[in-house]
Motif scaffolding. Structure first.
Motif, short mmCIF file in Angstrom:
data_model
loop_
_atom_site.label_atom_id
_atom_site.label_comp_id
_atom_site.label_asym_id
_atom_site.label_seq_id
_atom_site.Cartn_x
_atom_site.Cartn_y
_atom_site.Cartn_z
N LYS A 1 0.83 -1.21 0.00
CA LYS A 1 0.00 0.00 0.00
C LYS A 1 0.87 1.26 0.00
N ILE A 2 1.94 1.23 0.79
CA ILE A 2 2.83 2.39 0.85
C ILE A 2 3.53 2.60 -0.48
N PHE A 3 4.07 1.52 -1.04
CA PHE A 3 4.80 1.65 -2.30
C PHE A 3 3.88 1.97 -3.47
N ALA A 4 2.63 1.52 -3.42
CA ALA A 4 1.69 1.82 -4.50
C ALA A 4 1.44 3.32 -4.61
N GLN A 5 1.51 4.01 -3.48
CA GLN A 5 1.31 5.46 -3.50
C GLN A 5 2.52 6.18 -4.11
N GLN A 6 3.69 5.54 -4.04
CA GLN A 6 4.92 6.19 -4.51
C GLN A 6 5.36 5.71 -5.88
N ASN A 7 4.64 4.80 -6.48
CA ASN A 7 5.04 4.27 -7.79
C ASN A 7 4.61 5.20 -8.91
N THR A 8 5.38 6.20 -9.13
CA THR A 8 5.16 7.09 -10.27
C THR A 8 6.20 6.74 -11.32
N PRO A 9 5.99 7.10 -12.55
CA PRO A 9 6.99 6.81 -13.59
C PRO A 9 8.36 7.41 -13.27
N GLU A 10 8.41 8.57 -12.64
CA GLU A 10 9.70 9.18 -12.31
C GLU A 10 10.44 8.36 -11.24
N VAL A 11 9.69 7.90 -10.25
CA VAL A 11 10.31 7.10 -9.18
C VAL A 11 10.81 5.77 -9.74
N GLU A 12 10.03 5.15 -10.62
CA GLU A 12 10.45 3.88 -11.23
C GLU A 12 11.70 4.06 -12.09
N ALA A 13 11.77 5.14 -12.83
CA ALA A 13 12.95 5.39 -13.67
C ALA A 13 14.18 5.62 -12.80
N ALA A 14 14.04 6.36 -11.70
CA ALA A 14 15.17 6.59 -10.80
C ALA A 14 15.61 5.28 -10.14
N ARG A 15 14.65 4.45 -9.78
CA ARG A 15 14.98 3.16 -9.15
C ARG A 15 15.74 2.27 -10.12
N LYS A 16 15.27 2.18 -11.35
CA LYS A 16 15.95 1.37 -12.36
C LYS A 16 17.37 1.88 -12.61
N ARG A 17 17.52 3.20 -12.62
CA ARG A 17 18.84 3.79 -12.86
C ARG A 17 19.76 3.54 -11.65
N ASP A 18 19.28 3.75 -10.44
CA ASP A 18 20.12 3.61 -9.25
C ASP A 18 20.47 2.15 -8.93
N LEU A 19 19.55 1.24 -9.16
CA LEU A 19 19.80 -0.18 -8.84
C LEU A 19 20.40 -0.95 -10.00
N LEU A 20 20.63 -0.29 -11.12
CA LEU A 20 21.19 -0.93 -12.31
C LEU A 20 20.40 -2.18 -12.69
N VAL A 21 19.09 -2.01 -12.85
CA VAL A 21 18.19 -3.12 -13.12
C VAL A 21 18.53 -3.81 -14.43
N GLU A 22 18.92 -3.04 -15.47
CA GLU A 22 19.25 -3.66 -16.74
C GLU A 22 20.51 -4.51 -16.65
N THR A 23 21.45 -4.13 -15.76
CA THR A 23 22.71 -4.87 -15.63
C THR A 23 22.57 -6.08 -14.72
N TYR A 24 22.01 -5.88 -13.51
CA TYR A 24 21.98 -6.93 -12.48
C TYR A 24 20.63 -7.61 -12.34
N GLY A 25 19.63 -7.15 -13.01
CA GLY A 25 18.30 -7.73 -12.87
C GLY A 25 17.51 -7.01 -11.77
N ASP A 26 16.23 -7.25 -11.78
CA ASP A 26 15.34 -6.59 -10.83
C ASP A 26 15.42 -7.30 -9.47
N PRO A 27 15.78 -6.59 -8.39
CA PRO A 27 15.86 -7.24 -7.08
C PRO A 27 14.49 -7.69 -6.56
N ARG A 28 13.42 -7.21 -7.14
CA ARG A 28 12.08 -7.67 -6.73
C ARG A 28 11.86 -9.13 -7.10
#
Length: 102
Positions: A64-91
């Motif tokens: 519920k908390i994360f659903a309120q914060q899941n905006t496209p800008e937040v998702e893009a920053a998360r993908k960039r900071d966690l290097l999702v394309e390189t290491y995969g999605d930690p989820r």
């Protein structure tokens, strides 16, 4: 009769409550093994049920908390900071216990 003979005969007589004593055998042995096993299994089930309920409740509150914060800008920053394309999605990691049921 002499006193020693009477004492010897009395020692051989069965005790009046001897028939009430538990008998050793297959049924008594099964009972001695099954009762602690059932108690252990019941306790293990209760603990696992409690932990499961706590994890599901915590997971739902985080969702519920994360659903309120899941905006496209937040998702893009998360993908960039966690290097999702390189290491995969930690989820999707095996270590993400809270995400196993989803």
């Amino acid at each position: 009769m002499q006193p020693s003979t009477r004492m010897h005969i009395a020692a051989r007589a069965p005790h009046p409550t001897a028939s009430l004593a538990p008998r050793s055998g297959a049924l008594a042995t099964k009972g001695r093994v099954m009762l602690p096993t059932l108690a252990w299994l019941g306790a293990a089930w209760a603990v696992s049920f409690y932990v499961s309920r706590q994890l599901h409740g915590r997971s739902d509150s985080f969702d519920k908390i994360f659903a309120q914060q899941n905006t496209p800008e937040v998702e893009a920053a998360r993908k960039r900071d966690l290097l999702v394309e390189t290491y995969g999605d930690p989820r999707n990691s095996l270590l993400n216990i809270l995400g196993w049921t989803k």
